[in-house]
Design an enzyme around this catalytic site. Structure first.
Site, PDB file in Angstrom:
ATOM      1  N   HIS A   1       0.829  -1.199   0.000  1.00 14.28           N
ATOM      2  CA  HIS A   1       0.000   0.000   0.000  1.00 14.28           C
ATOM      3  C   HIS A   1       0.869   1.256   0.000  1.00 14.28           C
ATOM      4  O   HIS A   1       2.067   1.201   0.281  1.00 14.28           O
ATOM      5  CB  HIS A   1      -0.928   0.021   1.217  1.00 14.28           C
ATOM      6  CG  HIS A   1      -2.105  -0.890   1.098  1.00 14.28           C
ATOM      7  ND1 HIS A   1      -2.016  -2.250   1.313  1.00 14.28           N
ATOM      8  CD2 HIS A   1      -3.399  -0.646   0.770  1.00 14.28           C
ATOM      9  CE1 HIS A   1      -3.209  -2.806   1.136  1.00 14.28           C
ATOM     10  NE2 HIS A   1      -4.065  -1.859   0.815  1.00 14.28           N
TER      11      HIS A   1
ATOM     12  N   LYS B   1      -0.828   4.858   4.557  1.00 10.72           N
ATOM     13  CA  LYS B   1      -1.751   3.925   5.223  1.00 10.72           C
ATOM     14  C   LYS B   1      -1.257   3.687   6.637  1.00 10.72           C
ATOM     15  O   LYS B   1      -0.096   3.314   6.848  1.00 10.72           O
ATOM     16  CB  LYS B   1      -1.826   2.607   4.451  1.00 10.72           C
ATOM     17  CG  LYS B   1      -2.814   1.603   5.053  1.00 10.72           C
ATOM     18  CD  LYS B   1      -3.001   0.405   4.145  1.00 10.72           C
ATOM     19  CE  LYS B   1      -3.911  -0.641   4.782  1.00 10.72           C
ATOM     20  NZ  LYS B   1      -5.261  -0.124   5.080  1.00 10.72           N
TER      21      LYS B   1
END
Length: 274
Positions: free
Chosen positions: A163, A167
């Site tokens: 990600h 995040k």
């Protein structure tokens, strides 16, 4: 456009990249209307969220007062809150929405199993629908379904999730959900072949109760990606899903908004409403 009333929706976390994409998707949907945009970024308070999101004026100002917005949404009737905020605040925010009778659709991951159980009990007691969706992409559901079939034939599996570096939680909710789903096929995976030693702590990732190692990567340039790697003698079977643009999540977001209305309890996972 049908004669059915539009579904009133509050977006909590409206200033984020996911939040702005959701605002655009709602603005383009005939059966859904935006009634509130909440975010804690003070520089945007009072500004039109439609102008910020790039879909043109919506006459919905950004506010940092979630409770007042929930009260307003409650008065609309059959309202929904889509929450894409930070894991640190998500439990209280979802509980508040349920208390006001506003149905939460939760795209933020990071809730603990205990928190999910508590929210499920609270939602059922209040007879208010709630959806917790670790990943809104339809392709992820297809990947997970393929993994369930593969798990019938492979005893060894690891998950790699990648990600963007903003995040906050690791591993991703999608990776955790995938491991939980695989347990439906077998109670445990990866029988030990050797006594492992990590010369660098965490090199083998985190290990779930099912014995599945999950590895988290965080880099700028990534959006949301996951690999499920199965191994056996002489072969490796890899399933991968790549989300290159947040627009891929929007069909799942809109579907969740529509499907949460008749629910009277909490459901976890997009697969539960497909």
């Amino acid at each position: 456009m049908s004669n059915q009333p539009q579904i009133p929706v509050v977006v909590n976390g409206a200033m984020g990249r996911m939040g702005r994409e959701i605002v655009n998707a709602i603005a383009a949907a005939d059966d859904i209307k935006l009634v509130g945009a909440v975010d804690r970024k003070s520089e945007a308070i009072g500004e039109d969220i439609g102008e910020i999101a790039g879909c043109g004026p919506l006459e919905i100002p950004v506010t940092d007062d979630l409770e007042a917005t929930l009260v307003m949404a409650q008065s609309e009737g059959n309202a929904v809150m889509v929450d894409v905020t930070h894991p640190a605040k998500i439990y209280e925010q979802v509980r508040a929405a349920i208390a006001y009778g506003v149905r939460p659709v939760v795209g933020t991951t990071g809730l603990s199993p205990e928190q999910i159980i508590n929210l499920a009990e609270f939602a059922e007691k209040a007879s208010v629908g709630c959806l917790i969706i670790p990943n809104f992409a339809i392709g992820v559901i297809l990947m997970q379904q393929a993994a369930l079939k593969a798990a019938e034939y492979f005893d060894h599996v690891e998950i790699i999730e990648l990600h963007h570096n903003r995040k906050a939680d690791a591993p991703s909710g999608t990776a955790v959900k995938t491991a939980q789903m695989l347990q439906e096929v077998k109670p445990s995976f990866n029988p030990p072949q050797v006594d492992e030693t990590e010369t660098l702590q965490g090199a083998r990732g985190g290990t779930t109760e099912e014995g599945i190692n999950i590895h988290s990567v965080r880099l700028p340039g990534l959006v949301a990606h996951q690999e499920i790697m199965f191994g056996a003698a002489g072969q490796v079977y890899t399933l991968r899903h790549d989300a290159m643009d947040r627009v891929c999540f929007m069909p799942g977001v809109l579907l969740s908004i529509r499907k949460v209305l008749p629910l009277k309890s909490l459901l976890y996972g997009l697969d539960k409403i497909l």
